[in-house]
Design a protein around this motif. Structure first.
Motif, PDB file in Angstrom:
ATOM      1  N   PRO A  84       0.839  -1.208   0.000  1.00 17.35           N
ATOM      2  CA  PRO A  84       0.000   0.000   0.000  1.00 17.35           C
ATOM      3  C   PRO A  84       0.869   1.251   0.000  1.00 17.35           C
ATOM      4  O   PRO A  84       2.000   1.235   0.513  1.00 17.35           O
ATOM      5  CB  PRO A  84      -0.800  -0.121   1.303  1.00 17.35           C
ATOM      6  CG  PRO A  84      -0.738  -1.570   1.653  1.00 17.35           C
ATOM      7  CD  PRO A  84       0.595  -2.052   1.171  1.00 17.35           C
ATOM      8  N   PRO A  85       0.384   2.337  -0.577  1.00 16.61           N
ATOM      9  CA  PRO A  85       1.186   3.568  -0.656  1.00 16.61           C
ATOM     10  C   PRO A  85       1.498   4.141   0.727  1.00 16.61           C
ATOM     11  O   PRO A  85       0.714   4.013   1.663  1.00 16.61           O
ATOM     12  CB  PRO A  85       0.299   4.519  -1.466  1.00 16.61           C
ATOM     13  CG  PRO A  85      -1.085   3.980  -1.307  1.00 16.61           C
ATOM     14  CD  PRO A  85      -0.939   2.493  -1.196  1.00 16.61           C
ATOM     15  N   HIS A  86       2.650   4.787   0.812  1.00 20.43           N
ATOM     16  CA  HIS A  86       3.056   5.439   2.060  1.00 20.43           C
ATOM     17  C   HIS A  86       2.217   6.693   2.276  1.00 20.43           C
ATOM     18  O   HIS A  86       1.902   7.417   1.331  1.00 20.43           O
ATOM     19  CB  HIS A  86       4.539   5.807   1.997  1.00 20.43           C
ATOM     20  CG  HIS A  86       5.031   6.511   3.211  1.00 20.43           C
ATOM     21  ND1 HIS A  86       5.214   5.880   4.428  1.00 20.43           N
ATOM     22  CD2 HIS A  86       5.371   7.827   3.398  1.00 20.43           C
ATOM     23  CE1 HIS A  86       5.643   6.765   5.312  1.00 20.43           C
ATOM     24  NE2 HIS A  86       5.752   7.946   4.721  1.00 20.43           N
ATOM     25  N   LEU A  87       1.861   6.948   3.528  1.00 17.12           N
ATOM     26  CA  LEU A  87       1.032   8.102   3.856  1.00 17.12           C
ATOM     27  C   LEU A  87       1.878   9.263   4.353  1.00 17.12           C
ATOM     28  O   LEU A  87       2.814   9.078   5.143  1.00 17.12           O
ATOM     29  CB  LEU A  87       0.007   7.729   4.929  1.00 17.12           C
ATOM     30  CG  LEU A  87      -1.017   6.649   4.568  1.00 17.12           C
ATOM     31  CD1 LEU A  87      -1.977   6.435   5.733  1.00 17.12           C
ATOM     32  CD2 LEU A  87      -1.783   7.013   3.311  1.00 17.12           C
ATOM     33  N   SER A  88       1.524  10.447   3.907  1.00 17.54           N
ATOM     34  CA  SER A  88       2.189  11.649   4.404  1.00 17.54           C
ATOM     35  C   SER A  88       1.673  11.990   5.794  1.00 17.54           C
ATOM     36  O   SER A  88       0.673  11.432   6.267  1.00 17.54           O
ATOM     37  CB  SER A  88       1.924  12.813   3.454  1.00 17.54           C
ATOM     38  OG  SER A  88       0.536  13.137   3.455  1.00 17.54           O
ATOM     39  N   ILE A  89       2.349  12.928   6.449  1.00 12.42           N
ATOM     40  CA  ILE A  89       1.922  13.339   7.786  1.00 12.42           C
ATOM     41  C   ILE A  89       0.518  13.935   7.742  1.00 12.42           C
ATOM     42  O   ILE A  89      -0.328  13.648   8.610  1.00 12.42           O
ATOM     43  CB  ILE A  89       2.918  14.361   8.372  1.00 12.42           C
ATOM     44  CG1 ILE A  89       4.287  13.701   8.582  1.00 12.42           C
ATOM     45  CG2 ILE A  89       2.387  14.934   9.686  1.00 12.42           C
ATOM     46  CD1 ILE A  89       5.345  14.648   9.111  1.00 12.42           C
ATOM     47  N   LEU A  90       0.236  14.749   6.726  1.00 13.74           N
ATOM     48  CA  LEU A  90      -1.095  15.343   6.591  1.00 13.74           C
ATOM     49  C   LEU A  90      -2.150  14.256   6.409  1.00 13.74           C
ATOM     50  O   LEU A  90      -3.236  14.323   7.010  1.00 13.74           O
ATOM     51  CB  LEU A  90      -1.119  16.309   5.406  1.00 13.74           C
ATOM     52  CG  LEU A  90      -2.469  16.984   5.129  1.00 13.74           C
ATOM     53  CD1 LEU A  90      -2.924  17.789   6.335  1.00 13.74           C
ATOM     54  CD2 LEU A  90      -2.381  17.870   3.883  1.00 13.74           C
ATOM     55  N   SER A  91      -1.838  13.237   5.594  1.00  9.54           N
ATOM     56  CA  SER A  91      -2.784  12.135   5.378  1.00  9.54           C
ATOM     57  C   SER A  91      -3.056  11.392   6.675  1.00  9.54           C
ATOM     58  O   SER A  91      -4.192  10.981   6.948  1.00  9.54           O
ATOM     59  CB  SER A  91      -2.241  11.167   4.323  1.00  9.54           C
ATOM     60  OG  SER A  91      -2.108  11.802   3.071  1.00  9.54           O
ATOM     61  N   ARG A  92      -2.022  11.223   7.502  1.00  9.14           N
ATOM     62  CA  ARG A  92      -2.204  10.525   8.774  1.00  9.14           C
ATOM     63  C   ARG A  92      -3.061  11.348   9.734  1.00  9.14           C
ATOM     64  O   ARG A  92      -3.878  10.795  10.480  1.00  9.14           O
ATOM     65  CB  ARG A  92      -0.842  10.232   9.405  1.00  9.14           C
ATOM     66  CG  ARG A  92      -0.013   9.216   8.638  1.00  9.14           C
ATOM     67  CD  ARG A  92       1.349   9.004   9.271  1.00  9.14           C
ATOM     68  NE  ARG A  92       2.163   8.105   8.475  1.00  9.14           N
ATOM     69  CZ  ARG A  92       2.130   6.776   8.551  1.00  9.14           C
ATOM     70  NH1 ARG A  92       1.313   6.203   9.426  1.00  9.14           N
ATOM     71  NH2 ARG A  92       2.899   6.031   7.796  1.00  9.14           N
ATOM     72  N   ILE A  93      -2.881  12.667   9.705  1.00 10.59           N
ATOM     73  CA  ILE A  93      -3.708  13.527  10.564  1.00 10.59           C
ATOM     74  C   ILE A  93      -5.180  13.442  10.137  1.00 10.59           C
ATOM     75  O   ILE A  93      -6.077  13.296  10.977  1.00 10.59           O
ATOM     76  CB  ILE A  93      -3.206  14.981  10.508  1.00 10.59           C
ATOM     77  CG1 ILE A  93      -1.817  15.087  11.142  1.00 10.59           C
ATOM     78  CG2 ILE A  93      -4.192  15.921  11.207  1.00 10.59           C
ATOM     79  CD1 ILE A  93      -1.164  16.449  10.977  1.00 10.59           C
ATOM     80  N   CYS A  94      -5.409  13.520   8.833  1.00  6.44           N
ATOM     81  CA  CYS A  94      -6.779  13.412   8.315  1.00  6.44           C
ATOM     82  C   CYS A  94      -7.376  12.037   8.621  1.00  6.44           C
ATOM     83  O   CYS A  94      -8.566  11.922   8.961  1.00  6.44           O
ATOM     84  CB  CYS A  94      -6.791  13.666   6.813  1.00  6.44           C
ATOM     85  SG  CYS A  94      -6.365  15.361   6.337  1.00  6.44           S
ATOM     86  N   MET A  95      -6.545  10.993   8.516  1.00  2.59           N
ATOM     87  CA  MET A  95      -7.004   9.639   8.806  1.00  2.59           C
ATOM     88  C   MET A  95      -7.424   9.523  10.269  1.00  2.59           C
ATOM     89  O   MET A  95      -8.446   8.895  10.592  1.00  2.59           O
ATOM     90  CB  MET A  95      -5.905   8.623   8.488  1.00  2.59           C
ATOM     91  CG  MET A  95      -6.303   7.177   8.730  1.00  2.59           C
ATOM     92  SD  MET A  95      -4.958   6.030   8.340  1.00  2.59           S
ATOM     93  CE  MET A  95      -3.811   6.442   9.678  1.00  2.59           C
TER      94      MET A  95
END
Length: 416
Positions: A84-95
């Motif tokens: 699976p693609p790596h998540l950015s810090i912003l993506s992790r916050i939104c997640m």
């Protein structure tokens, strides 16, 4: 016979009972896996291609009773995990934000379904009046809840082909689906829409979870004790068959038996679904879910946003013996469904990656979730007001919650 595999060499013992054409195929596939590993390139498209080829060899070997080849294929499969693609810090916050929101929507919806569960008492009368399963009050509430959970998670279900009306010629049956993420039951329920409202068969431990387990039991879903094979079989043979035959209900089970850990089909399928189909004389309603693993792999705390593709396949009639008495009918049905799913997974590879959420869907989901939260909030406040009127304060509610949790957990442990 014995197959020995090193990184680039395959030795086939001459005593092995293996189809002549299988060895070169396995050697070629092992070489392709070695090439991928040595290049350190995470090419999921190539990994999926290799898996499909390996799975076809496995199905042929299983049909021929060749345990040594199936074992070899299973060993090679361990090297084919998707990335699976790596998540950015912003993506992790939104997640994380969506995880909290989804937990709130899920818990509030479970509480609402629990409160509304007495509506099940009206279902026998409504059936006599001609209201079909799927349009009964609690069925519609369950559908709204499933869609609200997906909306909070930022997951949209896209149909390709026909919807669940493709199964309309059968009154009830067993909804089967490939299990790739923890959101699959919600995806399947949303996909079935008002045409079907299947009851899910789930692990008994889920029914001991406060509020969630209560609502699942109160709305008629079926717990199964996977740690006790005898009890599992009894549950399938008695409760599940009874629900289908008495009320014309469909049930939903994943034939894989567990969520995939590597992104591929879990083979072989478990036999319980096919024994159930034979005992109830019920057809299978296959659903293929694509893209769920890419947004919610096992190691991720929650799902990323995306569009998941769903295909409803034609009804698979209750399998009849094809004249081959050497293979049980249930095994014939199982191997046939495995081939159906594998062929589906070998096509339309672009669907394995969830698509981006369109802006209009974001807006619709935000409005829908806001409306559902508004309803949940006012219902909850109303319940608290009623409890206050009858003299039950916060401490009493906490004691009731604790006692109910322990009691239901003990019941789930001892009686399931």
């Amino acid at each position: 016979g014995l197959w020995l595999i090193s990184s680039k060499n395959i030795h086939v013992d001459t005593g092995a009972k293996i189809q002549p054409k299988m060895a070169p195929d396995l050697k070629t596939l092992a070489s392709r896996i070695d090439s991928l590993e040595s290049s350190n390139i995470k090419d999921d498209a190539k990994i999926r291609d290799i898996f499909v080829d390996l799975a076809r060899i496995r199905l042929d070997a299983e049909a021929n009773g060749d345990a040594s080849t199936t074992g070899l294929v299973d060993d090679q499969r361990k090297r084919l995990r998707l990335h699976p693609p790596h998540l950015s810090i912003l993506s992790r916050i939104c997640m994380t934000w969506r995880l909290v929101l989804t937990m709130v929507v899920t818990a509030a919806g479970c509480f609402m379904l629990f409160l509304l569960s007495p509506l099940r008492l009206t279902h026998p009368l409504l059936r006599r009046l001609g209201v079909p399963n799927g349009l009964l009050p609690l069925d519609l509430c369950g559908l709204l809840w499933a869609k609200s959970v997906l909306a909070a998670a930022g997951v949209h279900v896209k149909f390709v082909g026909e919807d669940a009306s493709i199964w309309s010629r059968a009154s009830h049956g067993i909804v089967v689906y490939n299990h790739a993420s923890n959101l699959d039951p919600f995806i399947v329920r949303a996909a079935c829409g008002w045409h079907r409202a299947p009851k899910f068969v789930g692990k008994k431990v889920l029914f001991a979870v406060p509020v969630f387990g209560w609502s699942a039991a109160a709305t008629g879903h079926i717990p199964i004790n996977r740690g006790d094979r005898t009890k599992s079989i009894d549950t399938l043979n008695e409760r599940v068959v009874g629900i289908m035959n008495k009320w014309g209900r469909s049930v939903a089970i994943s034939p894989e038996g567990t969520r995939t850990k590597d992104g591929h089909l879990v083979l072989p399928f478990k036999k319980g679904v096919f024994h159930l189909s034979q005992r109830a004389r019920a057809p299978l309603f296959p659903i293929v879910v694509r893209g769920a693993f890419s947004i919610y792999p096992p190691e991720r705390a929650f799902a990323t946003t995306g569009v998941v593709t769903v295909r409803m396949l034609d009804v698979q009639p209750c399998h009849e013996n094809n004249g081959d008495t050497s293979v049980p009918v249930t095994d014939q049905a199982r191997m046939e469904l495995q081939k159906v799913y594998l062929e589906q997974m070998s096509r339309h590879r672009e669907e394995d990656q969830a698509g981006p959420m369109p802006l209009w869907k974001w807006i619709c989901d935000a409005c829908f979730v806001s409306a559902m939260l508004w309803i949940y909030f006012h219902v909850g406040r109303g319940c608290i007001s009623i409890l206050s009127i009858v003299g039950v304060e916060g401490a009493g509610i906490a004691v009731f919650f604790a006692v109910a949790t322990v009691t239901i957990s003990l019941m789930a442990h001892h009686f399931l």
